[in-house]
Design an enzyme around this catalytic site. Structure first.
Site, PDB file in Angstrom:
ATOM      1  N   ASP A   1      -7.816   5.756  -5.200  1.00  0.00           N
ATOM      2  CA  ASP A   1      -7.041   4.648  -5.762  1.00  0.00           C
ATOM      3  C   ASP A   1      -7.523   4.377  -7.190  1.00  0.00           C
ATOM      4  O   ASP A   1      -8.495   5.005  -7.641  1.00  0.00           O
ATOM      5  CB  ASP A   1      -7.113   3.424  -4.847  1.00  0.00           C
ATOM      6  CG  ASP A   1      -8.486   2.779  -4.771  1.00  0.00           C
ATOM      7  OD1 ASP A   1      -9.429   3.235  -5.457  1.00  0.00           O
ATOM      8  OD2 ASP A   1      -8.638   1.807  -4.029  1.00  0.00           O
TER       9      ASP A   1
ATOM     10  N   GLU B   1       0.809  -1.214   0.000  1.00  0.00           N
ATOM     11  CA  GLU B   1       0.000   0.000   0.000  1.00  0.00           C
ATOM     12  C   GLU B   1       0.843   1.265   0.000  1.00  0.00           C
ATOM     13  O   GLU B   1       0.466   2.257  -0.594  1.00  0.00           O
ATOM     14  CB  GLU B   1      -0.928   0.023   1.226  1.00  0.00           C
ATOM     15  CG  GLU B   1      -1.969  -1.062   1.255  1.00  0.00           C
ATOM     16  CD  GLU B   1      -3.100  -0.849   0.262  1.00  0.00           C
ATOM     17  OE1 GLU B   1      -3.172   0.224  -0.370  1.00  0.00           O
ATOM     18  OE2 GLU B   1      -3.907  -1.780   0.100  1.00  0.00           O
TER      19      GLU B   1
END
Length: 166
Positions: A39, A30
């Site tokens: 995202d 991440e």
């Protein structure tokens, strides 16, 4: 005089270890971003991939990010443990990272996930081998394999299959 620390139950220890091992996959996958961002699938995200109650434009402290990771990951571990209570520790940790990243469908929805059906049947190897199939994200209405997800699912699979060596 110091107060005695409460003794953790075997289940609490098992869940705590799984959360720590799963976080070891999640953190490098991440990365850390202390300001909310969208995202690739368009989900508002912050810190180490947290999507829970993210405030757009807020700058999160390192302590807030760590607390989010700990809380969200433990939630994922508890979810997987609920769906596959007898999973070996490595299987629990691998699927916990997947649930942290994707949500509970992969481990718990037996109508939508072969992996969930195999977990329920205690076919650990079969379930582990399903992880690489979950490397796609919906972008502009199409399912696209993302290199980062492919790499992450491979790490989860490798961890997951290590249960046999323990």
């Amino acid at each position: 005089m110091t107060e005695a620390q409460p003794t953790k139950t075997p289940r609490a220890k098992r869940l705590g270890v799984a959360a720590a091992v799963a976080a070891a996959i999640a953190v490098p996958a991440e990365g850390l971003r202390q300001v909310a961002y969208y995202d690739p699938p368009g989900i508002l995200t912050v810190c180490y991939g947290s999507t829970t109650n993210v405030v757009k434009g807020k700058v999160y402290s390192l302590d807030e990010c760590k607390a989010r990771l700990d809380g969200d990951m433990m939630g994922a571990v508890v979810q997987v443990d609920r769906c596959a209570p007898e999973a070996p520790p490595a299987v629990l940790a691998a699927f916990s990272d997947a649930v942290y990243n994707l949500g509970p469908t992969i481990a718990c929805n037996t109508d939508a996930s072969t992996a969930a059906r195999l977990l329920r049947a205690k076919d650990w190897t079969g379930a582990c081998n399903q992880l690489p199939r979950w490397d796609k994200a919906r972008i502009a209405g199409m399912l696209i394999s993302l290199p980062g997800l492919t790499k992450r699912r491979a790490a989860e699979r490798d961890l997951c299959l290590s249960y046999a060596a323990s």
